[in-house]
Enzyme design. Structure first.
Site, PDB file in Angstrom:
ATOM      1  N   VAL A  76       2.029  -1.785   5.620  1.00 29.90           N
ATOM      2  CA  VAL A  76       2.810  -1.684   4.382  1.00 29.90           C
ATOM      3  C   VAL A  76       2.468  -2.801   3.396  1.00 29.90           C
ATOM      4  O   VAL A  76       3.133  -2.977   2.386  1.00 29.90           O
ATOM      5  CB  VAL A  76       4.337  -1.663   4.642  1.00 29.90           C
ATOM      6  N   GLU A  77       1.436  -3.561   3.696  1.00 25.30           N
ATOM      7  CA  GLU A  77       0.971  -4.564   2.723  1.00 25.30           C
ATOM      8  C   GLU A  77      -0.444  -4.184   2.282  1.00 25.30           C
ATOM      9  O   GLU A  77      -0.628  -3.242   1.550  1.00 25.30           O
ATOM     10  CB  GLU A  77       1.085  -5.974   3.326  1.00 25.30           C
ATOM     11  N   MET A  78      -1.467  -4.850   2.804  1.00 27.74           N
ATOM     12  CA  MET A  78      -2.817  -4.516   2.362  1.00 27.74           C
ATOM     13  C   MET A  78      -3.390  -3.299   3.093  1.00 27.74           C
ATOM     14  O   MET A  78      -4.356  -2.697   2.635  1.00 27.74           O
ATOM     15  CB  MET A  78      -3.735  -5.715   2.540  1.00 27.74           C
TER      16      MET A  78
ATOM     17  N   HIS B 233       0.831  -1.208   0.000  1.00 29.46           N
ATOM     18  CA  HIS B 233       0.000   0.000   0.000  1.00 29.46           C
ATOM     19  C   HIS B 233       0.867   1.260   0.000  1.00 29.46           C
ATOM     20  O   HIS B 233       1.814   1.378   0.778  1.00 29.46           O
ATOM     21  CB  HIS B 233      -0.904  -0.004   1.233  1.00 29.46           C
TER      22      HIS B 233
ATOM     23  N   THR C 233       7.636  -7.749   8.021  1.00 30.88           N
ATOM     24  CA  THR C 233       6.421  -8.070   7.285  1.00 30.88           C
ATOM     25  C   THR C 233       6.379  -9.475   6.733  1.00 30.88           C
ATOM     26  O   THR C 233       5.389  -9.841   6.127  1.00 30.88           O
ATOM     27  CB  THR C 233       6.247  -7.101   6.117  1.00 30.88           C
TER      28      THR C 233
END
Lengths: 359, 359
Positions: free
Chosen positions: A137-139, A95, A358
C-alpha cells in the site's frame, strides 16, 4: 512498568508547582536545561560511515519515483521536505490510492530516534527505508525489481560507484537504503526559538510561550517528551491513564504489541518527537486529530488524567510552535533519464492486505 | 493545408541530399544555424510583469499539494522537476488514481510555446495552471476551495502581499496562476550540447550526433521541429502521410478538433518541442511509445512517409540526446503550516468523466 510509575509520580507532583506567571525567564531557562537540550546540528552516524558521495546518491534516491512500481511515489511523497517531512494526511495514500495504516512520521530528525516506525519495528533509518519500497500500500514494488530498474538507468552507475567505490556491483538494496539513510542523517532542524532560549537568549520565547513551557514541565508532559527531541526515546502506552476514543486510538492497532507479541506492549507506541510538530498535522499514529490544541488536550487526559483549561492549551500550543527549527535546504536532484530498457511504470492496483501496518 | 504541402515538398527534396559523412562540422553548423537557434536563457514575459517576489510565491504554489483536494498532488507531481518536468507516465495519474487522457508535457521551456496543452486550448502558462486544479482526474479541487484553503494558512499572507503589493485581498485564483506562471517562466534549459554546437563549438557533437543532425535536417524532421525549441510553434496532423496505429493515435482523441470543432483540425496536435526529449519518455500525446528510437521511426513513417534504417534511427536518436540542456536548479520551498482552520484533505474518489481531455 517502572517508567509508567515514574511518569505518574512526576505528573502528580507537577500539579502542585507554582503558576507560570511567577517564574522569571532566567529561572525557567535554568529549569528547562535540566530536562531538555538544544537539538544538535548534526546527527550521529548510524553505522553507515556516511560520505558526501553517499549523501548525494541518497538524496537522488530519496526523490526517486522509480523506486516504486508506479514510478510515481518516492520517499518524498509521504515525507515531503516542503511540508515538514510528512504528508498532511491522516494516513498516507500509496499505490492504487490505497491508505496506509498509520500517520506518516516526519523524516526530519528521524535518525535521532531510538528506532523507526511508530512501533519501532525497524532498528535504524536504513532498515526503515527498505520497508515502504516493498509495502503493497506504499510503493508496492519489490526490492529485486527496484534494483533491476535502477540498473537500467546508466546515469546511476557513477553516483553508486562514487558512493561505494569498493563494490564490484554497487547497486543493491542494502546500498540503496544505506545511501538513503546517509541522506536522511542530514535532515536536522536546529536553531528553533526554543533552542535559542535554552542557549541563553531569553527573548527567544515570549510570555505566552514561556508560560506554555512552564506548564509543559509542571503538568508532566516532560515526563515523556524530554531531551533534545522532546520524545523519540521510549515507548509508552497511548492511554496511560485513560484510553482515548476509538477514533483516536483504533482498537485493532495494538502498536508495539504487534511487533513483540507481549501483552504488556498493547497500545504502546514510540513517543513522537515534538520537534516541528506545528508543521505536521494531523496528529497521533491514527492521524485522527487535526488541531494541535486538541491533541494537547487529549494527551493531558489520556496520559496525565487531567483536564487543561483553554488558556493552558493555548499556552502549551504556543510553546510547541517554538519547536519549529530551521528546515533543511534542499536542492532538488536532477535524476538520470530512463532508457528503452527501463521497465514501464505499472499503475495497476495491488492486492494489498488492508490490515498491514505501514508506519 | 499549405503547411502540409510545404513539409511534403521539403521531405521529398530532402531524401536527395548528400549523405551525412560528407559534411564538414563547420558546414553542418552553418546549415543548422539556418534552421535552429540556441535556446535563450530567459523566457519572454507572458504579460505577467513578473517580479522576484512573484517568482518566489509561484515556486511555493508550484510545489503546494494543498492546491489539490487530496492535499497530495501539486504541479510538481505531474511536472516533476527532478525528472525533466514530466512524470514518466503514459498518461498522468491523478486524484483517486484516475488516469488523465494525455501524456503530461514537460513544464521546462513551456512558456516558449505558442499555446499550452497538446491541443493548445490554453493561451498561456497562467491559463494552463488553472486547468489541473479543477480537473476531476488531476487535482480534483475547485478554484474557490483552493483559494479558501490558502487563506487559512497564515504563512501565505506575506508572500502574496509581497508579490501583489497593490491588492487589497491578494489571494485569488488569478493571482495564484499568475505567480505559478511567473515561476514557470524561469524554467529554461539552456546550454545543451546542441546549443554549444550552434554557438560555434564544433566539438560539442560527436560524429554520430552530427550524422543524426544532418539526417534530421535532410530527411525533413526539421520541417516541423525547427527554431530554438525544435517544435512548439505550430499544429500539425499526427499522421500527415500515414496514420499511426490506434494504440499510438487513439481514434477518439481528435486533438485540436476538440477545441475548434473544425473538421480540418482532426488529429492536429501542437508539435512538441524536442528540447530535453531524452528525459521525458514515454512519447506522443498518447504516451504509448517508450523508446525514443521507436518514436523517431514512427514519426518518419507517419509524418514523412519514409522508413529509416536502424543506423539512421540510432544517429537521429543520438542527436536528440544532445538537446538535453542545463536543468533548472530548484531549491525546494519550505511551505507554511496548515492550521486548525485549514480544511482536512479529502481523498474520496471523484466521479471523473473518463473522456475528459486533460493535457
Amino acid at each position: 512498568m517502572h517508567i509508567r510509575s515514574t511518569i505518574l509520580a512526576l505528573s502528580l507532583a507537577a500539579v502542585t508547582a507554582a503558576p507560570a506567571a511567577a517564574i522569571e525567564p532566567s529561572q525557567l531557562a535554568a529549569q528547562a536545561r535540566q530536562m531538555f537540550e538544544p537539538l544538535p546540528a548534526t546527527m550521529p552516524d548510524q553505522g553507515i560511515d556516511a560520505t558526501a558521495d553517499m549523501v548525494t546518491l541518497g538524496k537522488m534516491l530519496f526523490f526517486e519515483p522509480r523506486l516504486s512500481r508506479s514510478q510515481l511515489i518516492s520517499c518524498n511523497t509521504c515525507h515531503n521536505l516542503a511540508t515538514g517531512g510528512a504528508d498532511l494526511q491522516a494516513t498516507s495514500v500509496g499505490h492504487g490510492w490505497e491508505r496506509g495504516g498509520r500517520n506518516a512520521p516526519t523524516v526530519l530528525n528521524a535518525g535521532f530516534h531510538i528506532a523507526q516506525f511508530w512501533d519501532g519495528r525497524a532498528a535504524d533509518l536504513a532498515e526503515q527505508a527498505a520497508g515502504p519500497i516493498a509495502n503493497p500500500v506504499e510503493m508496492s514494488h519489490s526490492h529485486t525489481d527496484a534494483v533491476a530498474t535502477l540498473k537500467t538507468i546508466p546515469g546511476y552507475a557513477a553516483p553508486f560507484a562514487a558512493a561505494f567505490p569498493d563494490a564490484d556491483e554497487p547497486i543493491t538494496i542494502e546500498r540503496m537504503t544505506k545511501a538513503i539513510a546517509a541522506y536522511e542523517q542530514t535532515l536536522t532542524t536546529p536553531d528553533a526559538p526554543f533552542d535559542r532560549f535554552l542557549n541563553g537568549d531569553l527573548t527567544a520565547l515570549d510570555a505566552t510561550e514561556r508560560a506554555g513551557l512552564d506548564a509543559f514541565m509542571t503538568k508532566g508532559c516532560v515526563g515523556c517528551h524530554s531531551g533534545a527531541l522532546l520524545g523519540g526515546d521510549q515507548y509508552q502506552p497511548f492511554g496511560l491513564v485513560q484510553a482515548p476514543s476509538d477514533a483516536v486510538r483504533p482498537p485493532e492497532d495494538t502498536g508495539r504489541h504487534q511487533v513483540t507479541g507481549d501483552e504488556a506492549d498493547k497500545y504502546l507506541f514510540k513517543v513522537p518527537s515534538l520537534r516541528n510538530v506545528a508543521l505536521t498535522p494531523p496528529y497521533f499514529h491514527s492521524g485522527a486529530v487535526w488541531s494541535l490544541g486538541e491533541a494537547v488536550s487529549i494527551m493531558a487526559e489520556s496520559q496525565l488524567g487531567m483536564s487543561l483549561t483553554d488558556a493552558e492549551v493555548a499556552e502549551i500550543t504556543a510553546f510547541l510552535k517554538t519547536l519549529t527549527g530551521k528546515q533543511p535546504q534542499v536542492d532538488l536532484p536532477v535524476l538520470p533519464a530512463s532508457t528503452a530498457d527501463t521497465p514501464a511504470p505499472d499503475v495497476t492496483a495491488a492486492n494489498a492486505t488492508a490490515a498491514e501496518a505501514t508506519r
